[in-house]
Design a protein around this motif. Structure first.
Motif, mmCIF file in Angstrom:
data_model
loop_
_atom_site.group_PDB
_atom_site.id
_atom_site.type_symbol
_atom_site.label_atom_id
_atom_site.label_comp_id
_atom_site.label_asym_id
_atom_site.label_seq_id
_atom_site.Cartn_x
_atom_site.Cartn_y
_atom_site.Cartn_z
ATOM 1 N N LYS A 208 -8.286 1.029 -15.576
ATOM 2 C CA LYS A 208 -7.775 2.385 -15.761
ATOM 3 C C LYS A 208 -8.847 3.276 -16.404
ATOM 4 C CE LYS A 208 -4.352 5.376 -15.996
ATOM 5 N NZ LYS A 208 -3.865 6.048 -14.833
ATOM 6 N N LYS B 13 -6.471 -0.495 -8.191
ATOM 7 C CA LYS B 13 -6.592 -1.845 -8.714
ATOM 8 C C LYS B 13 -5.956 -1.986 -10.087
ATOM 9 C CE LYS B 13 -10.452 -3.463 -6.081
ATOM 10 N NZ LYS B 13 -11.308 -4.615 -6.011
ATOM 11 N N ALA B 14 -5.802 -0.877 -10.800
ATOM 12 C CA ALA B 14 -5.221 -0.926 -12.133
ATOM 13 C C ALA B 14 -3.713 -1.107 -12.098
ATOM 14 C CB ALA B 14 -5.566 0.340 -12.908
ATOM 15 N N LYS B 15 -3.094 -0.759 -10.977
ATOM 16 C CA LYS B 15 -1.639 -0.917 -10.871
ATOM 17 C C LYS B 15 -1.293 -2.394 -10.770
ATOM 18 C CE LYS B 15 -0.567 3.510 -8.863
ATOM 19 N NZ LYS B 15 0.003 4.223 -7.727
ATOM 20 N N PRO B 16 -0.214 -2.820 -11.432
ATOM 21 C CA PRO B 16 0.177 -4.246 -11.392
ATOM 22 C C PRO B 16 0.722 -4.679 -10.059
ATOM 23 C CG PRO B 16 1.658 -3.008 -12.828
ATOM 24 C CD PRO B 16 0.619 -2.062 -12.309
#
Length: 70
Positions: free
Chosen positions: A2, A67-70
Motif C-alpha cells: 500500500k 496487490k495490496a488488496k487481500p
C-alpha cells in the motif's frame, strides 16, 4: 504494498507538475529568444519522456494497489 502504491501515485503527480513547468519554461525561452531557429512548439517534444515516466509510475501505482488488496 500500500505504501508503494501511494509513493508511485504521488510521484506521478509530482512528475506531471515538473513536466508542465519544464515545458512552459522552454516554450517561453524558444518564443522570446531570437537566436534560435527552433519554433516554440518544439518545446512540447520535451513532454514525451515525462509522459512515459508518468505512465510507468501510474501503472506501478495501480499494480501495487491491486496487490495490496487481500
Amino acid at each position: 504494498m500500500k505504501t508503494l502504491s501511494v509513493v508511485f501515485g504521488a510521484l506521478a503527480v509530482l512528475l506531471s507538475d515538473v513536466m508542465c513547468a519544464a515545458v512552459a519554461y522552454n516554450y517561453c525561452a524558444l518564443q522570446w529568444n531570437p537566436a534560435t531557429s527552433f519554433p516554440p512548439y518544439a518545446a512540447f517534444l520535451l513532454a514525451i519522456p515525462y509522459a512515459v515516466g508518468i505512465a510507468v509510475c501510474a501503472a506501478l501505482a495501480v499494480i501495487f494497489h491491486l496487490k495490496a488488496k487481500p
